[in-house]
Scaffold this motif. Structure first.
Motif: not given
Length: 106
Positions: A48, A57-58, A81
């Protein structure tokens, strides 16, 4: 060890953290083990920080699926998340030291 080094490197140099965490993934692969949930959660934060939002996110979702309830890995995955409220509740339920995860807040 790779996870802790990645955590230390994350704030100052996310690219170095990413490389360090990749080495941890490589060790897991070479030994036939799944990557540790904590390593994946920190990796999501590094991804990120480097602008790879969808990939982060994955990775965070994978970390969350592998993390034990109320564990530091689960808290970091939830933070990656963007689920800050849930992360705080997990940290409190797990009786984790107050505020240790604050540097990871998105």
């Amino acid at each position: 060890a790779a996870t802790l080094l990645g955590e230390l490197d994350l704030a100052a140099d996310p690219r170095l953290a990413l490389r360090t965490l990749a080495e941890g993934l490589k060790v897991a692969e070479l030994t036939g083990q799944e990557a540790d949930a904590h390593l994946l959660a920190v990796l999501a934060h590094a991804q990120r920080a480097l602008g790879a939002g969808p990939k982060a996110e994955r990775t965070a979702a994978k970390a969350l699926a592998r993390a034990a309830p109320r564990s530091p890995a689960r808290v970091l995955a939830l933070l990656a998340l963007g689920r800050t409220g849930e992360a705080g509740a997990e940290a409190q339920a797990g009786e984790l030291a107050p505020g240790w995860w604050q540097p990871f807040r998105c």
